[in-house]
Motif scaffolding. Structure first.
Motif, PDB file in Angstrom:
ATOM      1  N   ILE A  89       7.171  13.142  -3.389  1.00 30.60           N
ATOM      2  CA  ILE A  89       6.158  12.495  -3.616  1.00 30.60           C
ATOM      3  C   ILE A  89       6.049  11.725  -4.879  1.00 30.60           C
ATOM      4  N   CYS A  90       6.728  11.914  -5.913  1.00 29.76           N
ATOM      5  CA  CYS A  90       6.659  11.147  -7.292  1.00 29.76           C
ATOM      6  C   CYS A  90       7.460   9.916  -6.703  1.00 29.76           C
ATOM      7  N   GLN A  91       8.507   9.711  -5.980  1.00 34.62           N
ATOM      8  CA  GLN A  91       9.154   8.870  -5.728  1.00 34.62           C
ATOM      9  C   GLN A  91       8.235   7.658  -4.768  1.00 34.62           C
ATOM     10  N   SER A  92       7.597   8.396  -4.022  1.00 35.19           N
ATOM     11  CA  SER A  92       6.711   7.369  -3.097  1.00 35.19           C
ATOM     12  C   SER A  92       5.445   6.798  -4.104  1.00 35.19           C
ATOM     13  N   CYS A  93       5.285   7.346  -5.000  1.00 35.04           N
ATOM     14  CA  CYS A  93       4.137   6.886  -6.023  1.00 35.04           C
ATOM     15  C   CYS A  93       4.919   5.630  -6.846  1.00 35.04           C
ATOM     16  N   LEU A  94       6.070   5.979  -7.375  1.00 36.11           N
ATOM     17  CA  LEU A  94       6.706   5.098  -8.154  1.00 36.11           C
ATOM     18  C   LEU A  94       7.162   3.810  -7.440  1.00 36.11           C
TER      19      LEU A  94
ATOM     20  N   LYS B 229       0.817  -1.159  -0.163  1.00 37.67           N
ATOM     21  CA  LYS B 229      -0.056   0.075   0.081  1.00 37.67           C
ATOM     22  C   LYS B 229       0.837   1.334  -0.082  1.00 37.67           C
ATOM     23  N   SER B 230       0.406   2.473  -0.234  1.00 40.49           N
ATOM     24  CA  SER B 230       0.995   3.695  -0.174  1.00 40.49           C
ATOM     25  C   SER B 230       1.556   4.067   1.165  1.00 40.49           C
ATOM     26  N   VAL B 231       2.686   4.733   1.066  1.00 41.45           N
ATOM     27  CA  VAL B 231       3.191   5.248   2.439  1.00 41.45           C
ATOM     28  C   VAL B 231       3.183   6.819   1.983  1.00 41.45           C
ATOM     29  N   PRO B 232       3.191   7.711   2.956  1.00 43.51           N
ATOM     30  CA  PRO B 232       3.241   9.057   3.050  1.00 43.51           C
ATOM     31  C   PRO B 232       4.803   9.384   2.810  1.00 43.51           C
ATOM     32  N   ALA B 233       4.770  10.288   1.703  1.00 44.71           N
ATOM     33  CA  ALA B 233       6.225  10.949   1.426  1.00 44.71           C
ATOM     34  C   ALA B 233       6.677  11.492   2.522  1.00 44.71           C
ATOM     35  N   VAL B 234       8.061  11.558   2.872  1.00 45.91           N
ATOM     36  CA  VAL B 234       8.835  12.218   4.036  1.00 45.91           C
ATOM     37  C   VAL B 234       8.870  13.652   3.624  1.00 45.91           C
ATOM     38  N   LEU B 235       8.108  14.576   4.147  1.00 40.61           N
ATOM     39  CA  LEU B 235       8.182  15.861   3.797  1.00 40.61           C
ATOM     40  C   LEU B 235       8.329  16.956   4.910  1.00 40.61           C
ATOM     41  N   ASP B 236       8.883  18.141   5.061  1.00 37.11           N
ATOM     42  CA  ASP B 236       9.166  18.965   6.031  1.00 37.11           C
ATOM     43  C   ASP B 236       8.721  20.455   5.582  1.00 37.11           C
ATOM     44  N   ALA B 237       8.220  21.360   6.443  1.00 38.24           N
ATOM     45  CA  ALA B 237       7.938  22.629   5.886  1.00 38.24           C
ATOM     46  C   ALA B 237       9.133  23.350   5.176  1.00 38.24           C
ATOM     47  N   ALA B 238      10.353  22.882   5.494  1.00 38.05           N
ATOM     48  CA  ALA B 238      11.501  23.893   5.198  1.00 38.05           C
ATOM     49  C   ALA B 238      11.709  23.317   3.682  1.00 38.05           C
ATOM     50  N   MET B 239      11.267  22.204   3.024  1.00 34.63           N
ATOM     51  CA  MET B 239      11.445  21.801   1.543  1.00 34.63           C
ATOM     52  C   MET B 239      11.169  23.119   0.636  1.00 34.63           C
ATOM     53  N   SER B 240      11.871  22.694  -0.423  1.00 37.04           N
ATOM     54  CA  SER B 240      11.407  23.309  -1.466  1.00 37.04           C
ATOM     55  C   SER B 240      10.199  22.925  -2.125  1.00 37.04           C
ATOM     56  N   VAL B 241       9.410  23.549  -3.093  1.00 34.41           N
ATOM     57  CA  VAL B 241       8.253  22.880  -3.513  1.00 34.41           C
ATOM     58  C   VAL B 241       8.665  21.852  -4.770  1.00 34.41           C
TER      59      VAL B 241
END
Length: 503
Positions: free
Chosen positions: A229-234, A210-222
């Motif tokens: 996110i694409c890496q997580s989907c792929l 199943k899908s797992v959340p991408a590792v993001l934080d507010a300091a990242m660039s868009v």
């Protein structure tokens, strides 16, 4: 960023065993010298597999007359490409010698754990290796490994290609891998021999992912958030692809399709930031088109019709009709696999990974890169507000919507749900969790009506012969479609409209 210890950069491909002879013949035509070795490797861990749980592989390998001990740590893995720390040195007589490891390697294995280590599985395979140079000046070691993993009385075959970067840039690995993925239908392989051995030793079977959340934080660039996110989907699609091609478990098809839908949702969400090249978008459409009919028939035969069957008095007529439907479904599954093979999914995955690695969207003139300068938290909040307004606009007039418009509303809800799941790490509060739960409930409710509509459309196809079950099942589906479109759905959407959330 440099690391204080040796780093291994390699790209692994899964090769069908029947293609190994053709691969060797292709390499022979390159006139590179082949070096053949018989390798036997013992992997060590505690009885509870504590090392593997920490992402560490510890092994002793025999290469001809010499023995090597190796410790590898967990690192980055994306689409077959991995970067990880590796400590390797010779040892006499095949016995592990801790004094030969540097301190940074010893830090991964606490002293108390070392006394409890024991052999847990082994690999035996033939390695044929070649050294190749690229036009860009990179040097790559290519190794074809064929053999097996053994753990107790269980065994599992090995047939894979490893491309290890000796010097140069990682993009050179993709140039070779993409060529071979087209020629031999290779698939990128993220799971190592060590991980496969641990699964075999523990008696663990492969299962849909199943899908797992991408590792993001507010300091990242868009744009970094987009890549994550694409890496997580792929990764989800790649993990389920072998099961789609080889297993009859319908959940593999479901999860592979979810992965592609999530990827399409991400591309739509970031459409003003990053634009997928036409050839990769074409591959995405081809793969989605191959999966769609098979998944629709899986839902029909495994979920929709079994719920109706107990209410049909003509048991014999129902069973005869189901036999014909199952035969049609089997044909669609075979067509799905042929369609996926024709789309060269391994090459598509590798192409996507290279595009992400090189930030390929920066060369696209239509990309409005000014958006990338925005803080991720602000950009995500604006995107979620836009999606929320679109859902709210249609939900407030749900009673007036036609069936196609209600289906369009369901798609809006699903896109908003995916968007919030993508950015879930930025919104950990309970209010946003409840908002996500309301989106899921509304999507599921509208999905029941859509499933009934799709089922009826499939069964009305001119090449489908329902026999005696036909009038009953079509009547039942018509009633379900009418009932699922009102009542609870209206209540769920009213609840969604009333309970707002701030971004």
């Amino acid at each position: 960023m440099t690391t204080p210890y040796p780093q291994e950069i390699e790209l692994k491909l899964q090769l069908a065993p029947e293609q190994a002879k053709a691969f060797r013949a292709m390499m022979a035509r390159r006139r590179a010298r082949a070096v053949e070795q018989q390798l036997t490797t013992r992997y060590l861990d505690t009885p509870g597999f504590e090392l593997s749980a920490a992402g560490v592989a510890l092994r002793v390998r025999r290469e001809g007359r010499r023995w090597l001990q190796t410790l590898k740590t967990e690192g980055e893995r994306q689409g077959g490409l991995s970067r990880r720390a590796e400590f390797e040195m010779p040892v006499p007589d095949g016995e592990l010698d801790w004094t030969r490891f540097p301190p940074e390697a010893l830090a991964w294995v606490p002293r108390k754990m070392r006394a409890r280590l024991e052999p847990v599985f082994e690999t035996r395979f033939e390695r044929t290796a070649w050294h190749l140079g690229s036009a860009a000046g990179a040097v790559i070691e290519v190794a074809l490994d064929t053999g097996e993993i053994r753990a107790g009385g269980a065994c599992e075959p090995i047939c894979e290609i490893e491309l290890e970067l000796k010097s140069g840039e990682p993009e050179a690995l993709f140039d070779l891998a993409l060529d071979w993925a087209h020629r031999f239908d290779c698939l990128p392989l993220d799971i190592s021999k060590a991980e496969r051995g641990v699964r075999l030793a523990r008696g663990q079977c492969c299962a849909p992912v199943k899908s797992v959340p991408a590792v993001l934080d507010a300091a990242m660039s868009v744009e970094d958030s987009f890549a994550a996110i694409c890496q997580s989907c792929l990764a989800q699609f790649q993990a389920n692809l072998p099961g789609v091609l080889d297993s009859d478990d319908i959940e593999y098809v479901h999860q592979a399709r979810v992965a592609l839908r999530r990827l399409r949702a991400a591309l739509r969400l970031y459409r003003r930031v990053c634009v997928l090249p036409p050839e990769l978008m074409g591959g995405l459409r081809a793969l989605a088109a191959a999966l769609g009919p098979a998944r629709d028939w899986d839902v029909l035969c495994e979920e929709t019709l079994p719920a109706i069957a107990p209410h049909c008095a003509d048991t014999g007529g129902w069973q005869a009709g189901m036999a014909r439907l199952e035969a049609h479904r089997a044909g669609l599954r075979a067509a799905m696999r042929a369609g996926i093979a024709a789309a060269h999914p391994g090459a598509w995955l590798l192409g996507c990974q290279r595009w992400l690695l090189t930030r390929g969207w920066r060369a696209a003139p239509e990309t409005q890169r000014f958006v990338q300068l925005s803080p991720l938290a602000d950009w995500a909040a604006r995107a979620l507000r836009r999606g929320d307004r679109a859902v709210l606009r249609e939900a407030t007039r749900f009673a007036e919507l036609t069936p196609p418009e209600r289906h369009a509303l369901r798609i809006l809800i699903k896109r908003q749900r995916y968007a919030l799941e993508f950015f879930q790490a930025l919104y950990p509060g309970r209010a946003h969790a409840r908002y996500l739960a309301r989106l899921r409930t509304a999507q599921d409710g509208l999905g029941a009506a859509n499933d009934a509509r799709v089922a009826a459309d499939l069964l009305r196809s001119p090449d489908i012969e329902l026999g005696a079950m036909g009038p009953f099942v079509l009547g039942w589906l018509a009633a379900r479609q009418a009932g699922a479109s009102t009542g609870d759905n209206a209540k769920h959407l009213q609840n969604f409209v009333k309970k707002r959330v701030d971004w």
